[in-house]
Motif scaffolding. Structure first.
Motif, mmCIF file in Angstrom:
data_model
loop_
_atom_site.group_PDB
_atom_site.id
_atom_site.type_symbol
_atom_site.label_atom_id
_atom_site.label_comp_id
_atom_site.label_asym_id
_atom_site.label_seq_id
_atom_site.Cartn_x
_atom_site.Cartn_y
_atom_site.Cartn_z
ATOM 1 N N LEU A 1 -40.310 -54.572 3.969
ATOM 2 C CA LEU A 1 -40.403 -55.945 3.476
ATOM 3 C C LEU A 1 -41.806 -56.496 3.702
ATOM 4 O O LEU A 1 -42.379 -57.160 2.828
ATOM 5 N N LEU A 2 -42.369 -56.211 4.862
ATOM 6 C CA LEU A 2 -43.730 -56.661 5.149
ATOM 7 C C LEU A 2 -44.748 -55.949 4.252
ATOM 8 O O LEU A 2 -45.723 -56.560 3.807
ATOM 9 N N ALA B 1 -50.061 -48.851 5.862
ATOM 10 C CA ALA B 1 -49.598 -48.518 7.212
ATOM 11 C C ALA B 1 -48.115 -48.856 7.385
ATOM 12 O O ALA B 1 -47.357 -48.092 8.008
ATOM 13 N N LEU B 2 -47.691 -49.971 6.827
ATOM 14 C CA LEU B 2 -46.293 -50.373 6.940
ATOM 15 C C LEU B 2 -45.368 -49.462 6.136
ATOM 16 O O LEU B 2 -44.230 -49.205 6.540
ATOM 17 N N VAL B 3 -45.847 -48.965 4.999
ATOM 18 C CA VAL B 3 -45.056 -47.986 4.243
ATOM 19 C C VAL B 3 -44.832 -46.735 5.091
ATOM 20 O O VAL B 3 -43.725 -46.183 5.144
ATOM 21 N N GLN B 4 -45.868 -46.302 5.790
ATOM 22 C CA GLN B 4 -45.720 -45.129 6.641
ATOM 23 C C GLN B 4 -44.814 -45.411 7.838
ATOM 24 O O GLN B 4 -44.071 -44.535 8.283
ATOM 25 N N LEU B 5 -44.870 -46.637 8.365
ATOM 26 C CA LEU B 5 -43.953 -47.014 9.450
ATOM 27 C C LEU B 5 -42.521 -46.980 8.956
ATOM 28 O O LEU B 5 -41.609 -46.544 9.680
ATOM 29 N N THR C 1 -37.152 -51.085 -3.282
ATOM 30 C CA THR C 1 -37.291 -52.181 -4.241
ATOM 31 C C THR C 1 -38.417 -53.128 -3.839
ATOM 32 O O THR C 1 -39.260 -53.511 -4.668
ATOM 33 N N THR C 2 -38.442 -53.508 -2.569
ATOM 34 C CA THR C 2 -39.454 -54.461 -2.108
ATOM 35 C C THR C 2 -40.860 -53.894 -2.247
ATOM 36 O O THR C 2 -41.784 -54.583 -2.717
ATOM 37 N N ILE C 3 -41.047 -52.660 -1.842
ATOM 38 C CA ILE C 3 -42.376 -52.050 -1.898
ATOM 39 C C ILE C 3 -42.856 -51.926 -3.342
ATOM 40 O O ILE C 3 -44.004 -52.261 -3.669
#
Length: 210
Positions: A42-43, A67-71, A106-108
């Motif tokens: 979401l972030l 970075a958040l996608v990888q997290l 969906t969010t990404i």
């Protein structure tokens, strides 16, 4: 959260094994890890969506989003390892395994579509990604093994998003302007092909069973 799992080589790496063991010792909840992954997604989508409105710091939002996608992917990897390592089968584990993933994809992809100025394309890519998961889930409920084949399953989709975001962060705008749109088209078409391959493979598997 048990059952057949997506084959991921990183799951067998020493680093991942030690990290999972550390979480297991602390009795971490696999469901909470799944929710953490959804929160990161979401972030990430929010970071991508901020790109057009904050042009002075676009590289920050691109890198933070990547970075958040990888997290998100790390959480997706660890939740299953923790669930199996603790031997805890939650009655709602499958929901925590699947629903956050659909929200995350969906969010990404919508965030990337907003950054590209192509929200409808982002929505199309998100729907295509959801279709691949839907076909896998229906096949499994009908008695076939979970089909994780590509060419553009979740890990490949998120790798492409990450690469596009990093490219946009480190290159001049003239080099990167079309990259998010191109990434979304690849995801849309690749996910459609993935869905078709899974549907064919699952149909064949079910015919063999009966």
């Amino acid at each position: 959260m048990t059952g057949d799992r997506r084959p991921i080589a990183a799951r067998d790496s020493g680093v991942m094994q030690r990290l999972a063991a550390w979480l297991i010792l602390r009795r971490a909840s696999a469901n909470d890890i799944s929710l953490l992954g959804m929160g990161a997604a979401l972030l990430a989508g929010g970071c991508f969506a901020l790109v057009p409105s904050l042009p002075q710091a676009t590289w920050v939002w691109w890198l933070l989003g990547a970075a958040l996608v990888q997290l998100r992917l790390l959480a997706n990897l660890l939740d299953g390892m923790v669930a199996i390592g603790r031997g805890v089968a939650s009655p709602v584990g499958e929901l925590f395994n699947e629903v956050p993933d659909r929200v995350s994809d969906t969010t990404i992809l919508l965030g990337l579509g907003w950054a590209a100025g192509e929200l409808s394309l982002g929505l199309g890519a998100a729907l295509a990604a959801m279709t691949t998961a839907y076909i896998r889930a229906v096949g499994r409920s009908a008695g076939a093994p979970s089909d994780f084949r590509g060419p553009l399953a979740k890990p490949q989709r998120m790798a492409l998003v990450t690469l596009a975001a990093v490219w946009c962060a480190v290159t001049p705008a003239t080099w990167s302007a079309a990259v998010p749109t191109l990434a979304l088209w690849v995801i849309l078409l690749g996910a459609a092909l993935t869905a078709a391959r899974r549907l064919t493979g699952i149909s064949q598997a079910l015919r063999r069973l009966h």
